[in-house]
Write a protein that holds these residues in place. Structure first.
Motif, mmCIF file in Angstrom:
data_model
loop_
_atom_site.group_PDB
_atom_site.id
_atom_site.type_symbol
_atom_site.label_atom_id
_atom_site.label_comp_id
_atom_site.label_asym_id
_atom_site.label_seq_id
_atom_site.Cartn_x
_atom_site.Cartn_y
_atom_site.Cartn_z
ATOM 1 N N ALA A 34 0.817 -1.220 0.000
ATOM 2 C CA ALA A 34 0.000 0.000 0.000
ATOM 3 C C ALA A 34 0.847 1.265 0.000
ATOM 4 O O ALA A 34 0.591 2.195 -0.789
ATOM 5 C CB ALA A 34 -0.930 -0.012 1.216
ATOM 6 N N ALA A 35 1.839 1.336 0.884
ATOM 7 C CA ALA A 35 2.665 2.545 0.966
ATOM 8 C C ALA A 35 3.449 2.760 -0.324
ATOM 9 O O ALA A 35 3.575 3.897 -0.809
ATOM 10 C CB ALA A 35 3.607 2.462 2.159
ATOM 11 N N THR A 36 3.957 1.687 -0.895
ATOM 12 C CA THR A 36 4.741 1.812 -2.130
ATOM 13 C C THR A 36 3.856 2.211 -3.303
ATOM 14 O O THR A 36 4.248 3.042 -4.134
ATOM 15 C CB THR A 36 5.462 0.487 -2.448
ATOM 16 N N GLU A 37 2.671 1.622 -3.375
ATOM 17 C CA GLU A 37 1.726 1.986 -4.444
ATOM 18 C C GLU A 37 1.390 3.478 -4.376
ATOM 19 O O GLU A 37 1.420 4.182 -5.397
ATOM 20 C CB GLU A 37 0.442 1.154 -4.325
ATOM 21 N N LEU A 38 1.064 3.952 -3.177
ATOM 22 C CA LEU A 38 0.709 5.365 -3.024
ATOM 23 C C LEU A 38 1.893 6.258 -3.355
ATOM 24 O O LEU A 38 1.751 7.266 -4.071
ATOM 25 C CB LEU A 38 0.235 5.624 -1.594
ATOM 26 N N PHE A 39 3.059 5.896 -2.860
ATOM 27 C CA PHE A 39 4.253 6.697 -3.099
ATOM 28 C C PHE A 39 4.584 6.781 -4.589
ATOM 29 O O PHE A 39 4.895 7.859 -5.117
ATOM 30 C CB PHE A 39 5.433 6.110 -2.325
ATOM 31 N N ILE A 40 4.523 5.650 -5.285
ATOM 32 C CA ILE A 40 4.824 5.643 -6.723
ATOM 33 C C ILE A 40 3.831 6.499 -7.490
ATOM 34 O O ILE A 40 4.206 7.275 -8.386
ATOM 35 C CB ILE A 40 4.820 4.196 -7.258
ATOM 36 N N LYS A 41 2.553 6.381 -7.134
ATOM 37 C CA LYS A 41 1.523 7.169 -7.820
ATOM 38 C C LYS A 41 1.750 8.663 -7.617
ATOM 39 O O LYS A 41 1.639 9.469 -8.559
ATOM 40 C CB LYS A 41 0.143 6.768 -7.309
ATOM 41 N N LEU A 42 2.075 9.047 -6.394
ATOM 42 C CA LEU A 42 2.322 10.465 -6.106
ATOM 43 C C LEU A 42 3.597 10.944 -6.789
ATOM 44 O O LEU A 42 3.661 12.077 -7.283
ATOM 45 C CB LEU A 42 2.432 10.675 -4.595
ATOM 46 N N SER A 43 4.608 10.092 -6.833
ATOM 47 C CA SER A 43 5.892 10.475 -7.426
ATOM 48 C C SER A 43 5.788 10.742 -8.918
ATOM 49 O O SER A 43 6.565 11.520 -9.476
ATOM 50 C CB SER A 43 6.937 9.383 -7.165
ATOM 51 N N LYS A 44 4.851 10.078 -9.559
ATOM 52 C CA LYS A 44 4.683 10.251 -10.999
ATOM 53 C C LYS A 44 3.862 11.487 -11.359
ATOM 54 O O LYS A 44 3.744 11.839 -12.534
ATOM 55 C CB LYS A 44 4.042 8.999 -11.606
ATOM 56 N N ASN A 45 3.326 12.130 -10.335
ATOM 57 C CA ASN A 45 2.582 13.376 -10.546
ATOM 58 C C ASN A 45 3.581 14.537 -10.618
ATOM 59 O O ASN A 45 4.190 14.911 -9.617
ATOM 60 C CB ASN A 45 1.590 13.588 -9.406
ATOM 61 N N LYS A 46 3.751 15.104 -11.781
ATOM 62 C CA LYS A 46 4.758 16.161 -11.984
ATOM 63 C C LYS A 46 4.463 17.412 -11.162
ATOM 64 O O LYS A 46 5.377 18.185 -10.860
ATOM 65 C CB LYS A 46 4.844 16.508 -13.469
ATOM 66 N N LYS A 47 3.190 17.618 -10.808
ATOM 67 C CA LYS A 47 2.839 18.786 -10.007
ATOM 68 C C LYS A 47 3.419 18.702 -8.598
ATOM 69 O O LYS A 47 3.546 19.723 -7.907
ATOM 70 C CB LYS A 47 1.319 18.928 -9.929
ATOM 71 N N LEU A 48 3.736 17.475 -8.162
ATOM 72 C CA LEU A 48 4.274 17.288 -6.814
ATOM 73 C C LEU A 48 5.795 17.214 -6.796
ATOM 74 O O LEU A 48 6.395 17.008 -5.745
ATOM 75 C CB LEU A 48 3.698 16.008 -6.198
ATOM 76 N N GLN A 49 6.424 17.390 -7.947
ATOM 77 C CA GLN A 49 7.878 17.348 -8.033
ATOM 78 C C GLN A 49 8.474 18.736 -7.883
ATOM 79 O O GLN A 49 7.928 19.711 -8.403
ATOM 80 C CB GLN A 49 8.312 16.737 -9.370
ATOM 81 N N ILE A 50 9.586 18.820 -7.180
ATOM 82 C CA ILE A 50 10.294 20.092 -7.010
ATOM 83 C C ILE A 50 11.455 20.110 -7.999
ATOM 84 O O ILE A 50 12.391 19.325 -7.893
ATOM 85 C CB ILE A 50 10.825 20.250 -5.572
ATOM 86 N N ASN A 51 11.357 20.970 -8.974
ATOM 87 C CA ASN A 51 12.391 21.037 -10.014
ATOM 88 C C ASN A 51 13.448 22.071 -9.643
ATOM 89 O O ASN A 51 13.133 23.247 -9.431
ATOM 90 C CB ASN A 51 11.755 21.398 -11.361
#
Length: 443
Positions: free
Chosen positions: A164-181
């Motif tokens: 569960a934690a890995t699934e949620l983390f991967i899904k959030l990580s692939k959201n570019k809006k949540l990435q700090i560039n």
């Protein structure tokens, strides 16, 4: 021709279903994770065997070497047990998280694994009850994680967190809006860590809130909730004799259609069998009553003699009773792998795969062997299986080692193999007749 076409159609449809089930991402993840985790189990098994059979102060070695010296030497094994059995759940969390990343083609494995471990600690109550020496009442000790949560009994919490934690983390990580560039000449490791900063924060915080809500609503922590509501009922079904035989039979049936039995047993059975195995090893080390008959090594010892389907019995049947030279020649090529419980040569070469004549005894033989071994253990004819041995340990030797040095288990294996020869024999006769008829028609 029409009957053959219908049979081929049934095989094809069954194969498609088996393939889809085998490729189900979460089942595949669990299967691969427990395959990665198994060496730690085997190490713990070796240590249990050495510490509490060979180095046992009250045993044979105690008559040769000072018992106090043996007790001191045992501390090495105890420390290895602390690094394997006592942290089973942490190892499972890491393994499941990693293979979940592999299944999802997510490359930042280390971040996901660290998030999963952190999440597990967030969900784990850091308190335990302790009774001081000469005290009448137990007191609550804070700031510690009980071994009951990190050991085998917390395994399903580890599986839940790893998935569960890995699934949620991967899904959030692939959201570019949540990435700090970040711009500039920044080291790749720093860039990766900032890209997943927000997903890490959201994932861990979400599970912390979940833990809080469960405590408020049900007055219990996530560990005890999962254990009481999910793990305990499932364990009774899967490691009770009827459920265990059913799932094992389905797994072998799948193997008969070319889909490795680990697709089923590795996902549905192994987590429960490993938990039972670890609880048995811990009880054996503590000289307590052994809680389980059915466990991981029990299956390997009595249902995988010569490989899946107890195919060592089929090879013996071929050597003694077969009338076909080609069968005997192929059995000669397959016997060496079979000694180490590798049955793929005979399964895919003879073949057993897609051969209904041999699929039937391939399923029936383990049902017979497991049932006999179960009741032999239940009535005390052999010791409980208490040592996790490598699945490649040859039959007869495996029975002796897995039961902590009980020679009667080896005798039982010999008797089971002998009986299984006669389970395979009538079906082997049918298969030879079919093969001879087909050869004659081709000529």
């Amino acid at each position: 021709m029409e009957k053959t076409s219908k049979k081929d159609l049934v095989f094809e449809k069954f194969g498609m279903i088996a393939t889809r089930l085998g490729n189900q991402i979460h089942l595949r993840t669990l299967r691969d994770a427990f395959a990665t985790f198994m060496p730690f189990m085997m190490l713990a098994g070796f240590v249990t065997l050495i510490n509490y059979v060979i180095l046992e102060p009250t045993g044979f070695m105690g008559k040769i070497i000072n018992p106090e010296t043996l007790t001191t030497i045992q501390k090495v094994g105890v420390s290895i047990g602390n690094g394997t059995l006592s942290i089973t759940t942490l190892l499972v969390v890491a393994a499941v998280s990693y293979h979940m990343c592999v299944s999802r083609n997510y490359t930042n494995h280390i971040a996901a694994v660290l998030v999963a471990i952190s999440t597990f600690v967030v969900l784990t109550p850091m308190t335990t009850m302790f009774t001081p020496e000469n005290a009448e009442k137990a007191i609550e000790v804070t700031g510690v994680i009980p071994v009951s949560h990190t050991g085998a009994s917390g395994m399903f919490v580890g599986i839940f967190v790893g998935l569960a934690a890995t699934e949620l983390f991967i899904k959030l990580s692939k959201n570019k809006k949540l990435q700090i560039n970040l711009s500039g000449n920044i080291p790749p490791a720093v860039l990766k860590s900032f890209n997943v900063l927000i997903p890490i924060m959201i994932t861990i915080t979400s599970f912390a809130i979940l833990s809080f809500l469960i405590m408020q609503l049900f007055n219990r922590d996530v560990n005890s909730l999962i254990t009481n509501v999910i793990t305990a009922p499932l364990s009774k079904v899967t490691t009770g004799l009827p459920g265990f035989l059913l799932i094992t039979s389905i797994a072998n049936l799948f193997f008969g259609f070319g889909i490795h039995q680990a697709v089923i047993s590795g996902s549905l059975l192994d987590p429960f069998l490993i938990q039972n195995m670890q609880e048995n090893m811990a009880a054996y080390a503590d000289k307590a009553e052994i809680p389980h008959i059915i466990n991981m090594a029990f299956k390997d010892t009595f249902a995988v003699m010569g490989g899946s389907g107890n195919t060592i019995a089929l090879l013996i049947a071929i050597f003694i009773f077969s009338r076909r030279k080609d069968y005997k020649d192929f059995a000669k090529l397959s016997v060496t792998p079979a000694i180490f419980n590798i049955s793929e040569p005979i399964i895919f070469g003879l073949p057993i795969v897609f051969n209904i004549s041999l699929i039937i005894p391939f399923v029936l033989a383990p049902i017979f062997s497991l049932t006999v071994a179960y009741f032999a253990t239940a009535v005390g004819l052999i010791n409980h299986v208490v040592v996790q041995i490598p699945w490649t340990t040859p039959p007869i030797i495996s029975g002796f080692l897995a039961t902590g040095g009980d020679w009667r288990a080896s005798v039982l294996q010999i008797l089971i193999i002998a009986a299984s020869v006669f389970i395979y024999l009538p079906f082997l006769r049918v298969d030879e007749k079919v093969t001879s008829k087909m050869s004659a028609e081709e000529q």
